[in-house]
Design a protein around this motif. Structure first.
Motif, short mmCIF file in Angstrom:
data_model
loop_
_atom_site.label_atom_id
_atom_site.label_comp_id
_atom_site.label_asym_id
_atom_site.label_seq_id
_atom_site.Cartn_x
_atom_site.Cartn_y
_atom_site.Cartn_z
N SER A 151 -10.24 18.23 10.10
CA SER A 151 -9.26 17.25 10.59
C SER A 151 -8.29 16.78 9.51
N GLY A 152 -8.61 17.06 8.25
CA GLY A 152 -7.80 16.55 7.16
C GLY A 152 -8.29 15.23 6.61
N GLY A 158 -4.23 17.80 3.23
CA GLY A 158 -3.43 17.83 4.44
C GLY A 158 -2.65 16.54 4.62
N ALA A 159 -1.62 16.61 5.46
CA ALA A 159 -0.80 15.42 5.70
C ALA A 159 -1.63 14.31 6.33
N GLY A 160 -1.36 13.08 5.93
CA GLY A 160 -2.11 11.96 6.47
C GLY A 160 -1.74 10.66 5.78
N ARG A 161 -2.64 9.72 5.84
CA ARG A 161 -2.41 8.41 5.25
C ARG A 161 -3.72 7.85 4.70
N PRO A 162 -3.63 6.83 3.86
CA PRO A 162 -4.85 6.32 3.21
C PRO A 162 -5.71 5.50 4.15
N GLY A 163 -7.00 5.47 3.83
CA GLY A 163 -7.91 4.55 4.50
C GLY A 163 -7.73 3.16 3.92
N TRP A 164 -8.08 2.16 4.71
CA TRP A 164 -7.87 0.76 4.31
C TRP A 164 -8.55 0.42 2.99
N HIS A 165 -9.79 0.82 2.83
CA HIS A 165 -10.55 0.43 1.63
C HIS A 165 -9.98 1.06 0.38
N LEU A 166 -9.53 2.31 0.51
CA LEU A 166 -8.97 3.02 -0.64
C LEU A 166 -7.77 2.31 -1.22
N GLU A 167 -6.96 1.73 -0.34
CA GLU A 167 -5.71 1.11 -0.78
C GLU A 167 -5.94 0.06 -1.85
N CYS A 168 -6.88 -0.86 -1.59
CA CYS A 168 -7.10 -1.95 -2.54
C CYS A 168 -7.65 -1.45 -3.87
N SER A 169 -8.57 -0.50 -3.83
CA SER A 169 -9.12 0.02 -5.09
C SER A 169 -8.04 0.63 -5.96
N ALA A 170 -7.13 1.37 -5.34
CA ALA A 170 -6.06 2.01 -6.11
C ALA A 170 -5.09 0.99 -6.68
N MET A 171 -4.74 -0.01 -5.88
CA MET A 171 -3.76 -1.00 -6.35
C MET A 171 -4.32 -1.91 -7.43
N SER A 194 2.97 9.46 7.61
CA SER A 194 2.16 10.55 7.05
C SER A 194 2.73 10.98 5.72
N TRP A 195 1.85 11.27 4.77
CA TRP A 195 2.23 11.72 3.44
C TRP A 195 1.48 13.03 3.14
N ALA A 196 2.14 13.91 2.42
CA ALA A 196 1.49 15.15 2.00
C ALA A 196 0.37 14.84 1.02
N SER A 197 -0.70 15.63 1.10
CA SER A 197 -1.82 15.46 0.17
C SER A 197 -2.51 16.80 -0.01
N PRO A 198 -3.38 16.93 -1.03
CA PRO A 198 -4.14 18.18 -1.21
C PRO A 198 -5.05 18.50 -0.03
N ALA A 256 0.82 -1.21 0.00
CA ALA A 256 0.00 0.00 0.00
C ALA A 256 0.86 1.26 0.00
N THR A 257 1.93 1.27 0.78
CA THR A 257 2.75 2.48 0.90
C THR A 257 3.43 2.87 -0.40
N GLY A 258 3.45 1.98 -1.37
CA GLY A 258 4.07 2.29 -2.66
C GLY A 258 3.12 2.87 -3.67
N HIS A 259 1.87 3.19 -3.24
CA HIS A 259 0.86 3.61 -4.22
C HIS A 259 0.06 4.83 -3.74
N ILE A 260 0.72 5.70 -3.01
CA ILE A 260 0.06 6.92 -2.51
C ILE A 260 -0.42 7.83 -3.64
N PRO A 261 0.38 8.09 -4.69
CA PRO A 261 -0.12 8.96 -5.78
C PRO A 261 -1.40 8.42 -6.42
N GLU A 262 -1.47 7.11 -6.62
CA GLU A 262 -2.68 6.53 -7.21
C GLU A 262 -3.88 6.72 -6.29
#
Length: 490
Positions: free
Chosen positions: A155-156, A217-230, A211-215, A128-134
């Motif tokens: 809250s971001g 605010g800084a944060g991290r992905p939700g669990w469900h989002l990770e699989c859809s992107a990958m 934490s990763w920068a994003s439009p 998951a950590t390798g696919h933040i832009p997606e």
């Protein structure tokens, strides 16, 4: 051929026709690497390994993707429980792990378990950590389409608006008003308590490395989002099969499907879910102590026996563990291996150049009843019944001296075991055919010497050979057709 699989989304067995002729795209959920693998993880991996092997046997080219969730609330909590930020190196202290080190260590434990039990490596195994832009791109797409919004409390966080998608709940056939609130974030920033997090803003006390920068605010992905992107990156916006354990249907797979389809993706054509593992009819629970881990199983039985046990039930059914389960699986494997050893010895007489293992160098067509069973929603129990029927027929052929029938049975058994991941070569405990052939030749030479000693009534020499083989882990049994041998079970 007509392949048919049960589709969770439609709740029916449907004909399976690949979206691209000759190719299959398969995604199944891997581990959240917060701890050691449990038996449910491994059962799921074996089920989808069996599926992959059968699709490949049927001449289809399979692209299999199994993700690794290496950033998650559970991973951060597990790391925080023991991490000391004020640690200073010293001779009597040990540095506790950062979250990413903990995740990597447990990822290796999963890979070790998969490899030990013969689960083939997938085509891709993305983290998951390798696919933040997606993930950022998918979140923005959902915002632009009116299906997601930044948290109302600043809250971001970014949430999926479940009421904006009228198909929400269709995978598990639930009414949205009957659902509980999503527990992944404080509901004060949500329009609806059931809205789930796509992006999670950084919280006080969390490590900055998580934490990763994003439009938003800084944060991290939700669990469900990770699989859809990958899955979209590696298999496209529409693919053949999405799989995982039955416990993932809700909320994980429901949310995956909703956010992906809301983004305009066709997503999975089939949803396949494997059943759970219970302990004497009850759900496994650490709190009541009725659990058994893959590592504990492997202490009780060899890997082939453990794989046989975990893969013997229909993938959609509950697999119940009892204290005698591995013994029963071992007995089934021994019956198969006993026939293989007996057949190889009988058929290799007069063919010493083959080392008795010529049958293992080919991969032919499995019997038609086995094919029918596997084509019918991967009916492994019925397929295993064909294996054992073939073993019985092969043993009868050997007893009656019908060597060609025994030869065909040996080939058939080998081919069926290979499809199921229970490779017949491993029945001798060897790592490849050369080792198996070498073992066969050496043991047969000892048995020939023993037979000669018995013929001359040199009982001391005969017993000495038997004792030597026993010390090496080789059991010898005398019968009307001469001596037979097998490797002793641990």
């Amino acid at each position: 051929m007509t392949l048919r699989f049960y589709d969770t989304a439609s709740a029916e067995v449907r004909d399976f026709v690949p979206l691209v002729p000759g190719k299959v795209s398969l995604y199944y959920c891997g581990a959240t690497v917060q701890g050691m693998p449990h038996v449910g993880h491994i059962r799921s991996a074996i089920a989808f390994d069996q599926l992959t092997r059968w699709l490949e046997y049927r001449g289809l080219r399979v692209t299999a993707v199994r993700n690794v969730t290496d950033i998650d609330d559970k991973i951060l909590i597990k790391s925080a429980e023991s991490f000391d930020p004020d640690f200073e190196d010293g001779p009597d202290t040990v540095r506790e792990e950062e979250w990413w080190a903990l995740a990597y260590r447990y990822e290796q434990e999963f890979l070790k378990a998969y490899d030990t039990l013969g689960v083939s490596r997938p085509t891709y195994e993305p983290r998951a950590t390798g696919h933040i832009p997606e993930m950022h791109a998918l979140v923005q797409q959902l915002i632009d389409r009116g299906h997601a919004y930044p948290a109302l409390d600043g809250s971001g966080d970014v949430y999926f608006d479940v009421r904006s998608w009228d198909k929400y709940g269709s995978l598990t056939r639930q009414n949205i008003d009957d659902m509980q609130g999503a527990p992944d974030a404080d509901p004060r920033g949500k329009k609806d308590p059931r809205d789930f997090a796509l992006w999670k803003g950084s919280k006080e006390g969390e490590p900055t490395t998580a934490s990763w920068a994003s439009p938003w605010g800084a944060g991290r992905p939700g669990w469900h989002l990770e699989c859809s992107a990958m899955v979209t990156k590696y298999l496209g916006t529409k693919f053949d099969i999405h799989g995982g354990g039955l416990d993932l249907r809700f909320p994980h797979h429901e949310n995956e499907m909703a956010q992906s389809q809301a983004a305009g993706h066709g997503f999975a054509n089939f949803w396949m879910h494997n059943g759970m593992v219970t302990y004497q009819g009850e759900k496994m629970s650490k709190s009541i102590g009725n659990t058994i881990s893959p590592a504990e199983m492997l202490e009780l039985a060899p890997p082939r026996v453990v794989r046989y046990y975990l893969g013997q039930a229909h993938y959609r059914s509950v697999l119940d563990y009892r204290p005698t389960s591995l013994e029963e699986a071992a007995a089934a494997v021994e019956r198969i291996d006993g026939f293989i050893s007996r057949a190889v010895r009988a058929l290799s007489q007069g063919e010493p150049s083959d080392g008795g293992n010529y049958a293992f160098f080919t991969y032919g067509k499995v019997p038609e009843p086995f094919e029918r069973a596997m084509d019918d929603d991967l009916n492994v129990p019925q397929a295993l019944a064909v294996v054992h029927e073939t073993v019985r027929a092969g043993n009868t052929a050997l007893t009656e001296g019908r060597l060609e029938d025994a030869r065909q049975a040996l080939h058939d058994v080998h081919d069926m075991l290979r499809v199921l991941g229970l490779n017949a070569v491993a029945s001798a405990g060897a790592t490849d055919t050369r080792e198996a052939a070498a073992l066969e030749v050496l043991v047969e030479a000892q048995l020939a010497a023993r037979a000669q000693a018995r013929a001359t009534k040199d009982w001391a020499a005969s017993d000495a050979i038997r004792d030597t083989l026993k010390a090496a882990g080789v059991a010898v049994e005398d019968g009307p057709d001469g001596a037979t041998w097998s490797l002793q079970r641990d």
